[in-house]
Design a protein around this motif. Structure first.
Motif, mmCIF file in Angstrom:
data_model
loop_
_atom_site.group_PDB
_atom_site.id
_atom_site.type_symbol
_atom_site.label_atom_id
_atom_site.label_comp_id
_atom_site.label_asym_id
_atom_site.label_seq_id
_atom_site.Cartn_x
_atom_site.Cartn_y
_atom_site.Cartn_z
ATOM 1 N N GLY A 140 6.000 8.623 1.670
ATOM 2 C CA GLY A 140 4.932 9.104 0.805
ATOM 3 C C GLY A 140 3.582 9.147 1.478
ATOM 4 O O GLY A 140 3.452 8.949 2.700
ATOM 5 N N THR B 76 -6.084 -2.062 -5.707
ATOM 6 C CA THR B 76 -6.973 -2.064 -4.546
ATOM 7 C C THR B 76 -8.171 -2.976 -4.785
ATOM 8 O O THR B 76 -8.459 -3.401 -5.897
ATOM 9 N N SER C 91 0.706 3.288 1.101
ATOM 10 C CA SER C 91 1.168 4.551 1.838
ATOM 11 C C SER C 91 0.080 4.786 2.626
ATOM 12 O O SER C 91 -0.853 4.294 2.545
ATOM 13 N N ILE D 120 -0.922 -1.155 2.522
ATOM 14 C CA ILE D 120 -0.651 0.228 2.132
ATOM 15 C C ILE D 120 -0.620 0.255 0.601
ATOM 16 O O ILE D 120 0.104 -0.517 -0.027
ATOM 17 N N ASP D 121 -1.424 1.125 0.005
ATOM 18 C CA ASP D 121 -1.606 1.086 -1.443
ATOM 19 C C ASP D 121 -0.441 1.714 -2.208
ATOM 20 O O ASP D 121 -0.581 2.717 -2.904
ATOM 21 N N TYR D 122 0.702 1.079 -2.097
ATOM 22 C CA TYR D 122 1.863 1.436 -2.903
ATOM 23 C C TYR D 122 2.167 0.241 -3.801
ATOM 24 O O TYR D 122 2.351 -0.885 -3.317
ATOM 25 N N ASN D 123 2.215 0.477 -5.093
ATOM 26 C CA ASN D 123 2.518 -0.567 -6.068
ATOM 27 C C ASN D 123 1.617 -1.792 -5.904
ATOM 28 O O ASN D 123 2.075 -2.925 -5.941
ATOM 29 N N PHE E 73 -0.118 7.395 0.964
ATOM 30 C CA PHE E 73 -0.738 6.261 0.291
ATOM 31 C C PHE E 73 -2.131 5.992 0.868
ATOM 32 O O PHE E 73 -2.352 6.139 2.072
ATOM 33 N N THR E 74 -3.046 5.574 0.025
ATOM 34 C CA THR E 74 -4.383 5.234 0.513
ATOM 35 C C THR E 74 -4.356 3.888 1.240
ATOM 36 O O THR E 74 -3.430 3.086 1.078
ATOM 37 N N LEU F 166 0.846 -1.149 0.000
ATOM 38 C CA LEU F 166 0.000 0.000 0.000
ATOM 39 C C LEU F 166 0.896 1.216 0.000
ATOM 40 O O LEU F 166 1.883 1.199 0.626
ATOM 41 N N VAL G 37 -5.866 7.563 4.583
ATOM 42 C CA VAL G 37 -4.539 7.478 3.974
ATOM 43 C C VAL G 37 -3.511 7.309 5.078
ATOM 44 O O VAL G 37 -3.775 7.585 6.247
#
Length: 258
Positions: free
Chosen positions: A139, A193, A11, A187-190, A141-142, A10, A247
């Protein structure tokens, strides 16, 4: 994150309350010969009625801003965000951090919760995270999906209960890793969702890492995740609400202040 294989990632100002100080007065006695007889109400000149002093009206406290965040970081927070998990690392190379959950108030400010001790990656933080670099990504992140080895403790986030969250072995300090993934928030990094945190899809490619989660602390640094105690993790799950577009804002203090 202390995971045997990478997964999808995920951030301020403190507002001072404005207080109005009302002074106290004392009455000093006057010698009898100098006293003036009171004027009857009917003998007062027109327009000289009794005036009652009104107490000063306290001004409302101004909205509380998010402490420690600079303009560049603040600009990355979506306008619709009503919940924010702030992860502040001690330094760029430290694995110790603090987590505070904030909720937006009707006046546009932010109400903080308690501060929780946390861990991040072994070698600190980076703005260019890659798989295996032992740094947590900096960062905003959502937060969209949750899950864990244990059943849903009561969260409004989509919760994915699976045996795939099992983990064994030891951490960087020799601590047992078992139970670390009993509860997680992806954490919505790379990652995409709407799927389990265990999903391996990496939109930016495998080299950019994955599986950066908020999860149960095991007493030491992680491979890239952020970890808090089990009671705090359960409290976080109970607090996060997708209707408030939560977030996570994460990084070392100096980076977040930019």
């Amino acid at each position: 994150m202390p995971s045997p294989s990478p997964r999808v990632l995920l951030s301020g100002l403190s507002a001072a309350a404005i207080a109005v100080l009302a002074g106290c007065g004392t009455t000093v006695g006057t010698p009898a010969q100098d006293r003036v007889a009171p004027v009857a109400a009917g003998d007062r000149p027109p327009g000289t009625g009794t005036t009652t002093a009104r107490p000063p009206t306290a001004k409302p406290a101004p909205p509380q801003a998010l402490p420690g965040l600079g303009p560049r970081t603040l600009a990355r927070i979506p306008r619709q965000t009503g919940q924010l998990v702030m992860v502040t690392g001690r330094s760029r190379t430290s694995s110790d951090a603090t987590v505070v959950v904030y909720r937006r108030t009707p006046d546009g400010g932010w109400q903080p919760g308690a501060a929780w001790p946390a861990h991040n990656a072994k070698d600190g933080w980076t703005t260019d995270h890659h798989a295996g670099d032992l740094r947590s990504p900096i960062g905003v992140f959502t937060l969209s999906d949750a899950g864990g080895l244990r059943s849903d403790p009561g969260t409004k986030l989509p919760y994915h209960h699976s045996g795939g969250f099992s983990i064994g072995g030891r951490g960087f300090r020799g601590e047992r890793l078992a139970g670390s993934f009993d509860y997680v928030v992806a954490i919505d990094y790379n990652r995409i969702t709407g799927v389990s945190p265990l999903d391996w899809t990496r939109p930016m490619g495998a080299s950019r890492g994955g599986g950066i989660w908020l999860h149960v602390d095991h007493g030491g640094p992680t491979h890239g995740c952020v970890s808090v105690s089990e009671p705090h993790m359960k409290q976080l799950l109970a607090t996060l609400d997708p209707a408030l577009h939560p977030v996570v804002v994460m990084g070392d203090a100096a980076s977040l202040a930019s």
